[in-house]
Design a protein around this motif. Structure first.
Motif, short mmCIF file in Angstrom:
data_model
loop_
_atom_site.label_atom_id
_atom_site.label_comp_id
_atom_site.label_asym_id
_atom_site.label_seq_id
_atom_site.Cartn_x
_atom_site.Cartn_y
_atom_site.Cartn_z
N VAL A 111 11.98 78.93 -30.18
CA VAL A 111 12.37 79.18 -28.80
C VAL A 111 12.08 80.63 -28.41
CG1 VAL A 111 14.36 79.35 -27.26
CG2 VAL A 111 14.06 77.33 -28.69
N LEU A 112 12.36 81.57 -29.29
CA LEU A 112 12.08 82.97 -28.98
C LEU A 112 10.58 83.21 -28.83
CD1 LEU A 112 14.63 84.85 -31.28
CD2 LEU A 112 14.69 84.62 -28.80
N ALA A 113 9.78 82.56 -29.66
CA ALA A 113 8.33 82.69 -29.51
C ALA A 113 7.86 82.14 -28.17
CB ALA A 113 7.62 81.97 -30.66
N ALA A 114 8.45 81.02 -27.73
CA ALA A 114 8.08 80.46 -26.43
C ALA A 114 8.52 81.38 -25.29
CB ALA A 114 8.72 79.08 -26.28
N ILE A 115 9.67 82.03 -25.44
CA ILE A 115 10.15 82.93 -24.40
C ILE A 115 9.26 84.16 -24.30
CG2 ILE A 115 12.05 84.48 -23.79
CD1 ILE A 115 13.97 82.38 -24.89
N ILE A 116 8.92 84.74 -25.43
CA ILE A 116 8.13 85.98 -25.42
C ILE A 116 6.72 85.71 -24.93
CG2 ILE A 116 7.15 87.77 -26.91
CD1 ILE A 116 9.68 87.51 -28.63
N ARG A 117 6.15 84.57 -25.30
CA ARG A 117 4.79 84.24 -24.89
C ARG A 117 4.72 83.51 -23.55
NH1 ARG A 117 2.84 81.93 -30.81
NH2 ARG A 117 3.00 83.93 -31.93
N ASN A 118 5.89 83.30 -22.93
CA ASN A 118 5.97 82.65 -21.62
C ASN A 118 5.32 81.27 -21.66
OD1 ASN A 118 6.59 82.25 -18.96
ND2 ASN A 118 4.98 83.57 -18.15
N ARG A 119 5.78 80.47 -22.62
CA ARG A 119 5.26 79.12 -22.77
C ARG A 119 6.41 78.13 -22.57
NH1 ARG A 119 1.37 79.70 -28.14
NH2 ARG A 119 -0.16 81.13 -27.21
N PRO A 120 6.11 76.89 -22.23
CA PRO A 120 7.19 75.89 -22.07
C PRO A 120 7.83 75.57 -23.42
CG PRO A 120 5.03 74.87 -21.87
CD PRO A 120 4.78 76.34 -21.89
N VAL A 172 11.20 92.38 -17.99
CA VAL A 172 12.61 92.14 -17.64
C VAL A 172 12.74 90.87 -16.80
CG1 VAL A 172 14.60 93.07 -16.41
CG2 VAL A 172 13.19 94.59 -17.79
N GLN A 173 11.87 90.72 -15.81
CA GLN A 173 11.91 89.51 -14.98
C GLN A 173 11.58 88.27 -15.80
OE1 GLN A 173 12.96 89.50 -11.82
NE2 GLN A 173 12.86 87.26 -11.91
N LEU A 174 10.62 88.41 -16.73
CA LEU A 174 10.30 87.29 -17.61
C LEU A 174 11.51 86.88 -18.44
CD1 LEU A 174 8.30 85.37 -19.08
CD2 LEU A 174 7.74 87.29 -20.58
N GLY A 175 12.23 87.88 -18.98
CA GLY A 175 13.41 87.56 -19.79
C GLY A 175 14.49 86.86 -18.99
N VAL A 176 14.72 87.30 -17.76
CA VAL A 176 15.74 86.66 -16.92
C VAL A 176 15.35 85.22 -16.58
CG1 VAL A 176 16.88 86.74 -14.67
CG2 VAL A 176 16.56 88.84 -15.98
N ASP A 177 14.10 85.02 -16.19
CA ASP A 177 13.64 83.67 -15.83
C ASP A 177 13.69 82.71 -17.02
OD1 ASP A 177 13.20 84.64 -13.30
OD2 ASP A 177 11.06 84.99 -13.60
N LYS A 188 12.06 98.70 -35.56
CA LYS A 188 12.86 97.49 -35.44
C LYS A 188 11.94 96.31 -35.14
CE LYS A 188 17.14 99.58 -33.86
NZ LYS A 188 18.17 99.62 -32.81
N PRO A 189 12.40 95.11 -35.51
CA PRO A 189 11.53 93.93 -35.26
C PRO A 189 11.48 93.57 -33.79
CG PRO A 189 13.65 93.26 -36.13
CD PRO A 189 13.64 94.76 -36.18
N LEU A 190 11.00 94.52 -33.00
CA LEU A 190 10.81 94.27 -31.56
C LEU A 190 9.33 94.14 -31.27
CD1 LEU A 190 13.30 96.90 -30.12
CD2 LEU A 190 13.70 94.50 -30.54
N LEU A 191 9.03 93.39 -30.30
CA LEU A 191 7.64 93.14 -29.93
C LEU A 191 7.13 94.24 -29.04
CD1 LEU A 191 5.46 90.99 -30.35
CD2 LEU A 191 6.10 90.05 -28.15
N GLN A 192 5.98 94.77 -29.34
CA GLN A 192 5.38 95.80 -28.51
C GLN A 192 4.92 95.19 -27.17
OE1 GLN A 192 5.26 98.92 -29.14
NE2 GLN A 192 5.81 99.01 -31.30
N HIS A 193 4.89 96.02 -26.17
CA HIS A 193 4.55 95.53 -24.84
C HIS A 193 3.11 95.01 -24.76
CE1 HIS A 193 8.08 96.87 -22.45
NE2 HIS A 193 8.25 97.62 -23.51
N GLU A 194 2.24 95.56 -25.60
CA GLU A 194 0.85 95.12 -25.55
C GLU A 194 0.69 93.69 -26.03
OE1 GLU A 194 1.14 99.38 -25.50
OE2 GLU A 194 1.85 97.87 -26.92
N SER A 195 1.63 93.20 -26.87
CA SER A 195 1.49 91.86 -27.42
C SER A 195 2.11 90.79 -26.53
CB SER A 195 2.15 91.79 -28.81
OG SER A 195 3.53 92.09 -28.71
N ILE A 196 2.72 91.20 -25.42
CA ILE A 196 3.33 90.24 -24.50
C ILE A 196 2.31 89.89 -23.44
CG2 ILE A 196 5.21 89.85 -22.89
CD1 ILE A 196 6.87 91.78 -24.46
N SER A 197 2.00 88.66 -23.34
CA SER A 197 0.99 88.25 -22.35
C SER A 197 1.67 87.77 -21.09
CB SER A 197 0.14 87.13 -22.93
OG SER A 197 0.92 86.05 -23.36
#
Length: 442
Positions: free
Chosen positions: A21-30, A110-115, A433-442
């Motif tokens: 689920v977290l992978a789907a959220i970060i990559r903006n996938r269903p 931020v908007q992606l995370g809220v949605d 920390k195991p946070l995703l860099q902004h460049e890897s977020i599509s």
């Protein structure tokens, strides 16, 4: 390879679901629905799993790149200011620097995370067969608050959940606390006054949380109004020790952070006045109350008043802790009264409560000794600090080494051990920390 037993374990299933689920959220996938069907006869989503997903969204998407690898310790910062979400939105569109809690954030993330949080909240109930409760409702409201959503959206969510009976007083109190930490104090105050619409009644903890949020932005007038309201005869939520302690510590901290001498004197006077009023009304202050006043008095050169408070807390049976003595050690070291600072250190070490001195206790003394030319004593305190199992700060170690290098007071093996410890601590702090860099977020 995983064994069949580990694949069927509930913990492995929950971790697999959370990661997907977290992978789907970060990559903006269903969100995928075939995971639930592939594991029959087992409870798929639990309250802890849903809460963990919602708690992870602000960590992965709401933090700025500068927050990655930051230290978890407390640092004194400038006082918060009330945020203007509309102004921040226009600044973000014009790519103007935003200061405060929202600084260096990516608005799109931020908007992606809220949605995606809202989508997941409804998806897990419709497709995952999960029934939300008070805990998941609270976590979702905190995501909306940390994302800087409009207050209307948060209220609509709370109204919808209140119809199901999922909104309680602790839920709204946690939301008020989160809004205060994000600099949205006016929104926290409006949420507090709307608690009746959510079928909740404020308690003492809710009042204390709101008073703390108001004090963080320097709105002491409104905070004192709430305190006076709580002190009215027959009020259902009378103040307690923590109410006065919050105001006293906030007076001292905010006055010292402003840097204005007049404001500092005014805030310290108000803190002492409220402390006497607290005693007059029969409340017994705790060690946090005394520490706040002692620290404020020491930083404003009122050492007589600080010593008076120290004697008073000992007479009341309240044991001073390390924070209490560190205030005196810093004051005496800054005023070049090193012997009195050493006396306070020995007094702290002679306590029977197991109080152990650390870097914050030794560092001011070592710096003052080096500045006074007492290099041998500074070396002895550095060795004593290392013998207690603490690694000195890099600047402190270099200061003693440069001062003692001319007369060769430090052993080579001792220096090598300290340098290895300092390098190891730096590597630990600089770990990402195991946070995703902004460049890897599509």
């Amino acid at each position: 390879m995983f064994s069949s037993r580990s694949l069927s374990s509930p913990n492995f299933t929950q971790n697999l679901l959370i990661n997907q689920v977290l992978a789907a959220i970060i990559r903006n996938r269903p969100f995928e629905t075939n995971v639930a069907a592939s594991i029959p006869n087992q409870p798929i989503w639990t309250v802890e799993a849903v809460s963990q997903v919602l708690r992870s969204i602000p960590i992965y998407l709401f933090q700025s790149p500068r927050s990655i690898g930051r230290q978890s310790g407390f640092r004194h910062r400038t006082p918060l200011k009330q945020r203007n979400l509309r102004e921040e939105f226009h600044k973000a569109r014009k790519r103007v620097l935003i200061l405060g809690p929202a600084a260096h954030r990516d608005p799109q993330n931020v908007q992606l995370g809220v949605d995606k949080a809202l989508e997941f909240f409804h998806w897990v109930e419709t497709h995952g067969g999960f029934t939300h409760n008070e805990l998941t409702c609270k976590e979702m409201s905190l995501v909306l608050a940390k994302g800087g959503c409009k207050l209307k959206l948060i209220w609509e969510f709370l109204k919808k959940m209140s119809r199901k009976g999922l909104v309680t007083t602790p839920t709204v109190t946690c939301l008020i606390k989160c809004l205060g930490e994000e600099g949205l104090v006016e929104e926290a105050l409006a949420t507090f006054y709307r608690m009746k619409q959510f079928h909740c009644k404020p308690d003492v903890y809710a009042y204390n949380t709101l008073i703390l949020a108001l004090c963080r932005v320097g709105n002491f007038k409104k905070a004192k109004f709430l305190l006076e309201q709580m002190e009215l005869p027959g009020f259902r939520c009378p103040p307690d020790v923590f109410t006065y302690t919050i105001l006293i510590s906030s007076y001292c901290r905010y006055g010292l952070e402003t840097g204005c001498r007049k404001a500092i004197r005014r805030r310290i006077w108000e803190a002492n006045h409220l402390f006497r009023l607290m005693l007059f009304k029969g409340f017994v202050p705790d060690v946090v109350t005394y520490n706040s006043l002692i620290n404020g008095c020491c930083k404003t050169n009122r050492i007589e008043r600080a010593l008076e408070l120290l004697d008073e807390m000992v007479k009341r049976g309240i044991a001073p802790n390390r924070i209490t003595y560190n205030s005196f050690i810093r004051y005496y070291s800054a005023t070049n009264e090193i012997d009195k600072a050493i006396e306070m250190l020995r007094r702290m070490q002679g306590m029977d409560d197991g109080v152990v001195a650390c870097n914050s206790s030794y560092t001011p003394i070592i710096h003052a000794l080096c500045e006074a030319g007492r290099v041998v004593e500074a070396r002895d305190f550095l060795v004593e600090l290392a013998e207690h199992g603490s690694i000195p700060r890099e600047y402190t170690y270099k200061l003693v080494r440069e001062s003692a290098g001319k007369i060769d007071l430090l052993d080579a093996e001792f220096c090598r051990r300290l340098e290895d410890g300092i390098k190891g601590r730096i590597r630990q702090v600089m770990k990402m920390k195991p946070l995703l860099q902004h460049e890897s977020i599509s």
